[in-house]
Design a protein around this motif. Structure first.
Motif, PDB file in Angstrom:
ATOM      1  N   ASP A 149       1.015  -1.592  -0.078  1.00  0.00           N
ATOM      2  CA  ASP A 149      -0.184  -0.293   0.143  1.00  0.00           C
ATOM      3  C   ASP A 149       1.322   0.956  -0.312  1.00  0.00           C
ATOM      4  OD1 ASP A 149      -2.253   1.727   0.350  1.00  0.00           O
ATOM      5  OD2 ASP A 149      -2.097   1.496   2.611  1.00  0.00           O
ATOM      6  N   ARG A 150       0.303   2.133  -1.400  1.00  0.00           N
ATOM      7  CA  ARG A 150       0.944   3.360  -1.259  1.00  0.00           C
ATOM      8  C   ARG A 150       2.301   2.992  -1.867  1.00  0.00           C
ATOM      9  NH1 ARG A 150      -2.370   7.239   0.939  1.00  0.00           N
ATOM     10  NH2 ARG A 150      -4.110   5.981   1.423  1.00  0.00           N
ATOM     11  N   ALA A 151       3.110   2.402  -1.997  1.00  0.00           N
ATOM     12  CA  ALA A 151       3.589   1.702  -2.961  1.00  0.00           C
ATOM     13  C   ALA A 151       3.912   2.581  -4.801  1.00  0.00           C
ATOM     14  CB  ALA A 151       4.743   0.233  -3.498  1.00  0.00           C
ATOM     15  N   ILE A 152       4.790   2.942  -5.073  1.00  0.00           N
ATOM     16  CA  ILE A 152       5.028   2.922  -6.571  1.00  0.00           C
ATOM     17  C   ILE A 152       5.471   2.426  -7.530  1.00  0.00           C
ATOM     18  CG2 ILE A 152       5.662   4.733  -8.045  1.00  0.00           C
ATOM     19  CD1 ILE A 152       4.584   6.824  -6.172  1.00  0.00           C
ATOM     20  N   CYS A 153       5.228   0.958  -8.128  1.00  0.00           N
ATOM     21  CA  CYS A 153       4.728  -0.125  -8.948  1.00  0.00           C
ATOM     22  C   CYS A 153       6.005   0.880 -10.352  1.00  0.00           C
ATOM     23  CB  CYS A 153       4.442  -0.777  -9.258  1.00  0.00           C
ATOM     24  SG  CYS A 153       5.075  -2.932  -9.714  1.00  0.00           S
ATOM     25  N   PHE A 202       0.037   2.388  -5.934  1.00  0.00           N
ATOM     26  CA  PHE A 202      -0.725   1.019  -5.459  1.00  0.00           C
ATOM     27  C   PHE A 202      -1.672   0.996  -4.151  1.00  0.00           C
ATOM     28  CE2 PHE A 202       1.192  -1.252  -8.604  1.00  0.00           C
ATOM     29  CZ  PHE A 202       0.434  -2.018  -9.064  1.00  0.00           C
ATOM     30  N   TYR A 203      -2.502   1.375  -4.001  1.00  0.00           N
ATOM     31  CA  TYR A 203      -3.178   1.667  -2.347  1.00  0.00           C
ATOM     32  C   TYR A 203      -3.663   1.162  -1.976  1.00  0.00           C
ATOM     33  CZ  TYR A 203      -3.032   6.341  -4.517  1.00  0.00           C
ATOM     34  OH  TYR A 203      -1.960   7.610  -5.395  1.00  0.00           O
ATOM     35  N   ILE A 204      -3.356  -0.133  -1.997  1.00  0.00           N
ATOM     36  CA  ILE A 204      -3.554  -1.478  -1.094  1.00  0.00           C
ATOM     37  C   ILE A 204      -2.550  -2.776  -1.483  1.00  0.00           C
ATOM     38  CG2 ILE A 204      -5.255  -2.426  -3.281  1.00  0.00           C
ATOM     39  CD1 ILE A 204      -7.085  -3.826  -0.707  1.00  0.00           C
ATOM     40  N   TYR A 228      10.163  -1.831  -6.907  1.00  0.00           N
ATOM     41  CA  TYR A 228       8.998  -0.397  -6.575  1.00  0.00           C
ATOM     42  C   TYR A 228      10.235   0.898  -5.411  1.00  0.00           C
ATOM     43  CZ  TYR A 228       7.996  -2.755  -2.231  1.00  0.00           C
ATOM     44  OH  TYR A 228       8.394  -2.978  -0.711  1.00  0.00           O
ATOM     45  N   PHE A 229       9.334   1.656  -4.933  1.00  0.00           N
ATOM     46  CA  PHE A 229      10.143   2.840  -4.832  1.00  0.00           C
ATOM     47  C   PHE A 229       8.377   3.058  -4.012  1.00  0.00           C
ATOM     48  CE2 PHE A 229       8.781   7.609  -3.581  1.00  0.00           C
ATOM     49  CZ  PHE A 229       9.628   8.058  -2.668  1.00  0.00           C
ATOM     50  N   MET A 230       9.425   3.145  -2.069  1.00  0.00           N
ATOM     51  CA  MET A 230       8.052   3.236  -1.484  1.00  0.00           C
ATOM     52  C   MET A 230       8.650   5.048   0.330  1.00  0.00           C
ATOM     53  SD  MET A 230       6.194   1.320   0.092  1.00  0.00           S
ATOM     54  CE  MET A 230       4.889   1.381   1.695  1.00  0.00           C
ATOM     55  N   PRO A 231       8.092   5.368  -0.101  1.00  0.00           N
ATOM     56  CA  PRO A 231       8.200   6.551   0.541  1.00  0.00           C
ATOM     57  C   PRO A 231       7.908   6.068   2.540  1.00  0.00           C
ATOM     58  CG  PRO A 231       5.939   6.971  -0.103  1.00  0.00           C
ATOM     59  CD  PRO A 231       6.779   5.670  -0.665  1.00  0.00           C
ATOM     60  N   ARG A 232       8.487   6.943   3.561  1.00  0.00           N
ATOM     61  CA  ARG A 232       8.541   6.312   4.333  1.00  0.00           C
ATOM     62  C   ARG A 232       7.815   7.987   5.002  1.00  0.00           C
ATOM     63  NH1 ARG A 232      12.476   5.441   9.141  1.00  0.00           N
ATOM     64  NH2 ARG A 232      11.342   4.311  10.319  1.00  0.00           N
ATOM     65  N   VAL A 233       6.895   8.339   5.889  1.00  0.00           N
ATOM     66  CA  VAL A 233       6.503   9.184   6.264  1.00  0.00           C
ATOM     67  C   VAL A 233       7.543   9.909   7.959  1.00  0.00           C
ATOM     68  CG1 VAL A 233       4.439   8.906   6.025  1.00  0.00           C
ATOM     69  CG2 VAL A 233       5.271   8.512   8.111  1.00  0.00           C
ATOM     70  N   PRO A 234       7.103  11.180   7.976  1.00  0.00           N
ATOM     71  CA  PRO A 234       8.487  11.816   8.917  1.00  0.00           C
ATOM     72  C   PRO A 234       8.203  11.278  10.372  1.00  0.00           C
ATOM     73  CG  PRO A 234       7.692  13.036   7.704  1.00  0.00           C
ATOM     74  CD  PRO A 234       6.682  12.227   7.064  1.00  0.00           C
ATOM     75  N   GLN A 235       9.223  10.345  11.231  1.00  0.00           N
ATOM     76  CA  GLN A 235       8.525   9.349  11.949  1.00  0.00           C
ATOM     77  C   GLN A 235       8.713  10.271  13.898  1.00  0.00           C
ATOM     78  OE1 GLN A 235       8.197   5.811  11.617  1.00  0.00           O
ATOM     79  NE2 GLN A 235       8.350   6.939   9.872  1.00  0.00           N
TER      80      GLN A 235
END
Length: 236
Positions: A149-153, A202-204, A228-235
């Motif tokens: 979920d939230r990856a850009i493939c 992708f959103y799931i 794929y590309f995967m963003p990680r939000v600020p922690q």
């Protein structure tokens, strides 16, 4: 003896005798950890007859000569093992996995994931590659690894690792789009395809499906790799 602050190389003292001993020790450290390439990071026991210069990342819970050296770089030279503690940001090419491992937050991670950039608050941009070998049977087989979920493939690549029987070809895709990453793909061992797309967000969590053409699978194996590309939000 004083050492350098980053690599802990021994320094030659003023008026020191036997200077070559200190100098050669420093060269040995450089030879072990610069341009770092290790044979494996899964070697739980030190090999019986290692080659001179062999290097490993010691896994957690290792035994024998590796006991108590978790996470360190083990280097074999002139009949003895030396161990070096990695620093944050060190990377090592892992030969038996064909990719780079990165040391961060006190542990090694990868191959499979590379942090392209990050912030002081923990946000990251990650490029990820993961793979799985699927044994084929029936009309279709789904992967256990997923496009998160939230990856850009960017795509899914495939290799037929064992000749496929039953089907005349196969498709690689997802539910509702059976050939999204390639259609009518080869069943002979060694056949490959780089199934690039858009890229697409992708959103799931989404599994990959290998679908038989003309008839069901009766055997064979396909290795798939997700890119794929995967963003990680600020922690914080």
């Amino acid at each position: 003896m004083t050492t350098t602050p980053i690599l802990s190389l021994p320094e030659i003292a003023a008026a020191q005798s036997q200077k070559h001993v200190t100098h050669n020790e420093a060269l040995g450290v450089l030879d072990a950890i610069v341009q770092l390439s290790v044979l494996s990071q899964a070697q739980e026991n030190a090999p019986v007859s290692p080659a001179n210069g062999a290097r490993y990342i010691v896994p957690a819970g290792a035994a024998g000569d590796f006991a108590g050296q978790d996470g360190k770089i083990a280097s074999y030279r002139d009949g003895a093992w030396s161990f070096y503690a990695p620093g944050a940001g060190w990377s090592a090419y892992v030969v038996d996995e064909g990719g780079f491992a990165l040391f961060r937050n006190g542990a090694w991670s990868g191959p499979g994931e590379a942090i392209v950039s990050s912030t002081l608050h923990g946000a990251q941009s990650r490029i990820v590659t993961v793979e799985e070998e699927l044994s084929l049977t029936g009309a279709s087989v789904s992967s256990s690894i997923v496009i998160p979920d939230r990856a850009i493939c960017f795509g899914v690549s495939t290799r037929t690792t064992e000749a496929i029987t039953g089907a005349t070809s196969y498709n690689c895709g997802i539910s509702g789009e059976a050939s999204k990453f390639g259609g009518a793909l080869g069943i002979a061992a060694g056949s490959t395809n780089a199934g690039v797309i858009g890229p697409q967000a992708f959103y799931i969590d989404t599994t990959i499906t290998i679908t038989a053409n003309m008839s069901s699978f009766t055997g064979g194996k396909v290795r798939i790799a997700l890119h794929y590309f995967m963003p990680r939000v600020p922690q914080i």
